[in-house]
Design a protein around this motif. Structure first.
Motif: not given
Length: 264
Positions: A92-106
């Protein structure tokens, strides 16, 4: 045609031999399953990342660094597979890091950790039991899981139940940092009058925990604790990532990946 990135995220290891047998093999199997994608590897452990850089001059990205590179490369889709065993803090720490990119990658799709469904538990049980040597009435197999204070630690006692149901009462799951503990397992071994114990990591990578905490020469290693109890101890230092069937499960999880937004 979509430009696709394949991002493999692991806790990481500083042991080169086990890296080649496990993490690298997982990357190769995933790459073979998604041949049109470009492979990126990231470690969540910043300690390991720094150690590899300082000791060996090897650059491994963190998930954030990998995603920055993916965004800069103009990728349309990210297929991300974790090598974590359970859905705990690291995942879930990984998911937190990746969620910052949901608007940057389709599109960002996530393959879940190894133990994420009832079917996963059944398949992993069969795979692990295939590694267990024949056990006489005075033999036992003890698996070393990592363990955590996160509620996902419940996967370990659940795994203990699955293993005993399919393989018999002489197979035990213990953890380094959670439940069940080695102390509890030792009590059971004594009560059953076990003479010989085989130890094997229930971890994707046979790294520091397996080499030192389990099979090391330190006084408090699992091997030496059990030897002091009077057991004849044999160590099988083999990460689960070395097993093709385990790697196939990771491939299957990514093939059935879910949109990251469903995990937020």
């Amino acid at each position: 045609m979509k430009k696709q990135a394949l991002l493999v995220i692991s806790f990481g290891t500083s042991y080169h031999e086990t890296y080649h047998k496990t993490i690298e093999k997982i990357c190769q199997d995933l790459q073979a399953a998604f041949p049109e994608s470009d492979l990126f590897l990231a470690y969540t452990s910043k300690i390991i990342v720094k150690k590899l850089k300082k000791r060996d001059g090897i650059d491994i990205m963190t998930p954030t660094e990998a995603m920055d590179q993916i965004v800069a490369g103009g990728y349309d889709e990210v297929l991300c597979q974790t090598t974590h065993v359970i859905n705990g803090h690291e995942f879930y720490g990984m998911i937190q890091e990746l969620r910052a990119y949901v608007t940057k990658v389709p599109s960002i799709k996530i393959g879940r950790p190894l133990l994420s469904s009832h079917d996963d538990f059944k398949q992993v049980t069969d795979i692990v039991l295939g590694q267990v040597p024949p056990l006489s009435p005075v033999d036992a197999m003890v698996l070393m899981g990592h363990g955590t204070e996160h509620h996902a630690n419940s996967a370990y006692p659940a795994m203990d139940h699955y293993l005993k149901q399919a393989g018999g009462p002489q197979i035990y799951m213990a953890t380094v940092e959670g439940y069940p503990t080695l102390s509890e397992v030792r009590r059971h071994l004594k009560a059953r009058h076990i003479h010989r114990v085989s130890l094997m990591p229930f971890m994707v990578v046979a790294g520091d925990h397996a080499l030192n905490d389990m099979a090391g020469e330190e006084e408090d290693s699992w091997k030496n604790q059990l030897k002091r109890d009077g057991f004849d101890v044999h160590c099988i230092v083999k990460g689960m990532g070395e097993l093709p069937a385990i790697r196939s499960l990771f491939v299957e999880h990514l093939q059935n990946g879910v949109d990251i937004k469903e995990l937020l």
